[in-house]
Design a protein around this motif. Structure first.
Motif, PDB file in Angstrom:
ATOM      1  N   PHE A 525      16.247  -7.713  10.503  1.00 35.22           N
ATOM      2  CA  PHE A 525      16.900  -6.858  11.488  1.00 35.22           C
ATOM      3  C   PHE A 525      17.382  -7.725  12.642  1.00 35.22           C
ATOM      4  CE2 PHE A 525      14.019  -3.443   9.766  1.00 35.22           C
ATOM      5  CZ  PHE A 525      15.039  -2.637   9.285  1.00 35.22           C
ATOM      6  N   LEU A 526      18.541  -7.394  13.161  1.00 34.11           N
ATOM      7  CA  LEU A 526      19.015  -8.010  14.398  1.00 34.11           C
ATOM      8  C   LEU A 526      18.719  -7.023  15.520  1.00 34.11           C
ATOM      9  CD1 LEU A 526      20.503 -10.182  16.007  1.00 34.11           C
ATOM     10  CD2 LEU A 526      22.661  -9.083  15.382  1.00 34.11           C
ATOM     11  N   ASN A 527      17.567  -7.233  16.154  1.00 28.58           N
ATOM     12  CA  ASN A 527      17.141  -6.298  17.207  1.00 28.58           C
ATOM     13  C   ASN A 527      17.207  -6.920  18.587  1.00 28.58           C
ATOM     14  OD1 ASN A 527      15.084  -8.067  16.727  1.00 28.58           O
ATOM     15  ND2 ASN A 527      13.423  -6.563  16.850  1.00 28.58           N
ATOM     16  N   ILE A 540      26.989 -20.192  12.761  1.00 25.68           N
ATOM     17  CA  ILE A 540      27.637 -18.943  13.167  1.00 25.68           C
ATOM     18  C   ILE A 540      26.678 -18.207  14.087  1.00 25.68           C
ATOM     19  CG2 ILE A 540      28.480 -16.699  12.386  1.00 25.68           C
ATOM     20  CD1 ILE A 540      29.253 -17.998   9.734  1.00 25.68           C
ATOM     21  N   GLN A 541      27.158 -17.816  15.247  1.00 23.81           N
ATOM     22  CA  GLN A 541      26.360 -17.022  16.191  1.00 23.81           C
ATOM     23  C   GLN A 541      26.906 -15.597  16.212  1.00 23.81           C
ATOM     24  OE1 GLN A 541      25.083 -19.022  19.908  1.00 23.81           O
ATOM     25  NE2 GLN A 541      26.544 -20.622  19.350  1.00 23.81           N
ATOM     26  N   PHE A 542      25.992 -14.621  16.336  1.00 28.05           N
ATOM     27  CA  PHE A 542      26.430 -13.237  16.268  1.00 28.05           C
ATOM     28  C   PHE A 542      25.493 -12.345  17.074  1.00 28.05           C
ATOM     29  CE2 PHE A 542      23.918 -14.562  12.661  1.00 28.05           C
ATOM     30  CZ  PHE A 542      22.944 -13.591  12.511  1.00 28.05           C
ATOM     31  N   GLY A 543      26.013 -11.259  17.584  1.00 25.45           N
ATOM     32  CA  GLY A 543      25.238 -10.303  18.350  1.00 25.45           C
ATOM     33  C   GLY A 543      26.128  -9.551  19.341  1.00 25.45           C
ATOM     34  N   GLU A 583      28.665   3.726  19.937  1.00 25.56           N
ATOM     35  CA  GLU A 583      29.694   2.704  20.078  1.00 25.56           C
ATOM     36  C   GLU A 583      28.983   1.378  20.332  1.00 25.56           C
ATOM     37  OE1 GLU A 583      32.489   3.749  23.083  1.00 25.56           O
ATOM     38  OE2 GLU A 583      33.364   5.408  21.925  1.00 25.56           O
ATOM     39  N   HIS A 584      29.530   0.331  19.766  1.00 27.58           N
ATOM     40  CA  HIS A 584      28.860  -0.967  19.911  1.00 27.58           C
ATOM     41  C   HIS A 584      29.900  -2.071  19.759  1.00 27.58           C
ATOM     42  CE1 HIS A 584      25.494  -3.758  19.862  1.00 27.58           C
ATOM     43  NE2 HIS A 584      25.988  -4.335  18.775  1.00 27.58           N
ATOM     44  N   THR A 585      29.829  -3.047  20.636  1.00 27.09           N
ATOM     45  CA  THR A 585      30.707  -4.216  20.558  1.00 27.09           C
ATOM     46  C   THR A 585      29.901  -5.398  20.058  1.00 27.09           C
ATOM     47  OG1 THR A 585      32.118  -3.404  22.348  1.00 27.09           O
ATOM     48  CG2 THR A 585      32.239  -5.754  21.827  1.00 27.09           C
ATOM     49  N   PHE A 586      30.407  -6.033  19.013  1.00 31.80           N
ATOM     50  CA  PHE A 586      29.679  -7.091  18.315  1.00 31.80           C
ATOM     51  C   PHE A 586      30.575  -8.321  18.260  1.00 31.80           C
ATOM     52  CE2 PHE A 586      28.360  -9.138  14.267  1.00 31.80           C
ATOM     53  CZ  PHE A 586      26.994  -9.230  14.459  1.00 31.80           C
ATOM     54  N   ARG A 587      29.981  -9.469  18.521  1.00 31.84           N
ATOM     55  CA  ARG A 587      30.753 -10.720  18.533  1.00 31.84           C
ATOM     56  C   ARG A 587      30.186 -11.676  17.495  1.00 31.84           C
ATOM     57  NH1 ARG A 587      34.177 -13.562  22.025  1.00 31.84           N
ATOM     58  NH2 ARG A 587      33.854 -15.835  22.050  1.00 31.84           N
ATOM     59  N   ILE A 588      31.097 -12.323  16.764  1.00 30.07           N
ATOM     60  CA  ILE A 588      30.671 -13.299  15.763  1.00 30.07           C
ATOM     61  C   ILE A 588      31.626 -14.493  15.801  1.00 30.07           C
ATOM     62  CG2 ILE A 588      31.927 -12.093  13.927  1.00 30.07           C
ATOM     63  CD1 ILE A 588      29.655 -13.039  12.032  1.00 30.07           C
ATOM     64  N   GLY A 589      31.032 -15.691  15.880  1.00 31.57           N
ATOM     65  CA  GLY A 589      31.884 -16.872  15.945  1.00 31.57           C
ATOM     66  C   GLY A 589      31.086 -18.161  15.911  1.00 31.57           C
TER      67      GLY A 589
END
Length: 589
Positions: A525-527, A540-543, A583-589
């Motif tokens: 889980f990404l909590n 890769i970083q994400f969250g 609603e959720h904003t998620f960034r991956i890069g």
């Protein structure tokens, strides 16, 4: 849309996996010398292959397999190539005879073989490709010792030719496989009947859309079609058949990942759930690079020579092609770098490809509606993928518990003001009694699907009034920002619906910042605020994460679960969970 810019092709090779050799750019500037050296490598690869074949065929042949045709072609190439240590070596003749005699004994009365499918003209056509190559090569060796091999080959080819001249097909590409095989047979043993059958198939038209997709949109079968059209264009002297090949190869480059993989999200065949490599396209890019003096195709061909597996899967068979069709042996034109910075929106299939050197993004929102799980239909739920060098996010999916409708499948992609938007709206009704005029005393109503497509039953759903209609609407906006991707999720409508966002990373990497899920091998889980996935030197970083429930199984929905099916693949799985509305904003890069 951003303009495509050209970068040095060396950048394309940056960030390849350690298993992929980097072809030195300087070698491309001396193309004739490079091809001279390359041809020697082709002969060496054939020699190694023949060394193995002599051992393999020391025992009896057990099964019919397509590879037998290539084995025979490789043996004939070694026998007829003056630069080979096996040139005109008598010990190869019994091996060649053993293979063709086995195939003759397995040939059905109608000329077909039973492999792949029963008495299959298309599968027989596939093996005829290398068998005709063999016959073409052996024509150059007028030796009495080859008489039996040539006689058996001719017997098999002509008998199979009748099966192809009259037989049918299953899939779109089979038409061109059979036609190409007939063109090869006709080149050896001219017969107007073969050409008439080719023309009958061609009269149906070769579909290719304005962006370069054939009907099946498959990276596996597009390559098959390209090679078949090249064969027909070359042997029948019909250069117009090369035009769809050019268009498909131009498109295919934009589906190419830096490590040689090809994007398959929009395929209508089995490869939409497979990892497919660019290696088989080598023949097509090389032929068309030489045919058209196309420097970009030459660069792609040179690149493919560096991809892992080239020697074992392609180079080992090349000598036969070079001897059969001398054009393959001609020097490639001086390569010119294709773009490695681009943004392409393929509107025909609703697929987006963004590449920034060794970083790529793929968006997909073009499944075939109504949603039906079947070969020949696009059904992939993989709406987002991301690669950063060796670090690979294979896919991202979204699923809800909304009446077991399963994974999100976007109803197309729109683009405005720098953002790509994927969207799906689902209505799930309850059904009222049938109006009197549709009622049957027998109760034996039409067997129909529910209007939301989840199930079928003999309830004549289409004529029933609906009530208590529930709706769920999903929107995902994707924007490239500062070398990363920003995804804005919105799921609204019915309240209290569980939502699961699933990320699947490539096996072999390491993750951090995540919570391991008990009882699983590689699920998390990404909590927290952020997670990391590292493979080799790339990360890769994400969250940020979301954790509102623990549902991570049964995500496929009722269409799959009713038949105990699953779409889960191998990999490191990371989950975000939410409850509608959210609603959720998620960034991956």
């Amino acid at each position: 849309m951003k303009d495509i810019t050209r970068q040095t092709f060396l950048h394309q090779l940056t960030g390849l996996s350690a298993a992929v050799a980097v072809y030195p750019l300087i070698a491309w500037k001396t193309d004739e010398q490079a091809d001279d050296g390359f041809y020697q490598k082709v002969i060496q690869a054939n020699t190694k292959e023949v060394d193995k074949l002599r051992q393999t065929f020391a025992t009896d042949i057990a099964d019919i397999r397509r590879r037998l045709g290539f084995d025979l072609a490789n043996l004939s190439a070694a026998f007829c190539e003056p630069g080979s240590p096996y040139y005109r070596k008598a010990e190869l003749i019994p091996v060649m005879e053993k293979i063709i005699r086995f195939l003759v004994t397995k040939q059905q009365a109608d000329g077909t073989l039973d492999f792949g499918n029963l008495a299959s003209p298309p599968d027989t056509a596939f093996i005829l490709e290398p068998l005709c190559t063999t016959a073409t090569i052996l024509k150059t060796a007028d030796l009495p010792s080859l008489t039996d091999v040539k006689t058996l080959l001719k017997q098999f080819i002509l008998k199979a030719g009748e099966a192809l001249r009259t037989g049918g097909v299953h899939t779109p590409n089979h038409r061109w496989v059979i036609s190409a095989a007939l063109a090869k047979i006709n080149a050896l043993f001219p017969n107007p009947g073969y050409v008439r059958r080719i023309d009958e198939w061609l009269s149906e038209g070769i579909f290719i859309d304005k962006e370069g997709h054939y009907l099946e949109r498959s990276m596996i079968y597009s390559e098959v079609i390209d090679r078949c059209l090249i064969t027909m264009a070359h042997l029948l002297k019909r250069p117009k058949l090369l035009e769809p090949v050019r268009r498909n190869l131009q498109m295919t480059y934009f589906y190419l990942e830096p490590n040689g993989d090809l994007v398959t999200n929009d395929s209508r065949r089995q490869d939409q759930f497979m990892t497919v490599n660019c290696l088989p396209y080598y023949h097509d890019y090389r032929f068309m690079a030489i045919q058209d003096a196309n420097p970009e195709f030459a660069a792609i061909a040179r690149y493919i020579e560096t991809v892992k597996g080239f020697d074992e899967r392609i180079n080992n068979d090349l000598l036969a092609y070079f001897l059969e069709t001398p054009l393959y042996k001609q020097p490639l034109p001086t390569p010119k770098a294709p773009p490695v910075n681009f943004e392409k929106f393929f509107r025909e299939t609703n697929l987006v490809r963004i590449r920034r050197n060794d970083t790529t993004t793929t968006l997909f929102g073009g499944v075939d509606f109504p949603f039906i799980v079947a070969s020949g239909r696009s059904t992939s739920p993989n709406f987002f993928a991301f690669r950063k060098g060796e670090a690979i996010l294979n896919y991202m999916r979204l699923s809800t518990s909304f009446f077991s409708t399963g994974y999100f499948h976007s109803q197309g992609i729109t683009y405005a003001q720098g953002e790509y938007v994927l969207h799906q709206k689902i209505d799930a009704p309850y059904y009222q009694p049938l109006p009197d005029k549709y009622k049957l005393a027998s109760g034996n109503y039409a067997h129909t699907p529910s209007t939301d497509g989840r199930f079928w039953n003999k309830m004549d759903f289409g004529h029933r009034p609906q009530s208590n209609i529930k709706t769920i609407e999903t929107r995902i906006g994707v924007r490239e920002k500062d070398g990363a991707n920003e995804l804005r999720f919105s799921v609204k409508g019915a309240a209290g619906v569980q939502v699961t966002i699933e990320l699947c990373f490539n096996v072999g990497g390491q993750v951090s910042g995540l919570k391991k899920i008990d009882g699983t091998a590689d699920s998390y889980f990404l909590n927290g605020e952020s997670g990391r996935y590292t493979f080799g030197k790339d990360t890769i970083q994400f969250g940020p994460g979301l954790f509102k429930h623990t549902k991570i199984t049964g995500l496929e929905g009722e269409v799959y679960s009713s038949h105990f099916g699953s779409l889960k693949t191998d990999g490191i799985h990371v989950y975000l969970t939410a409850v509608t509305p959210f609603e959720h904003t998620f960034r991956i890069g």
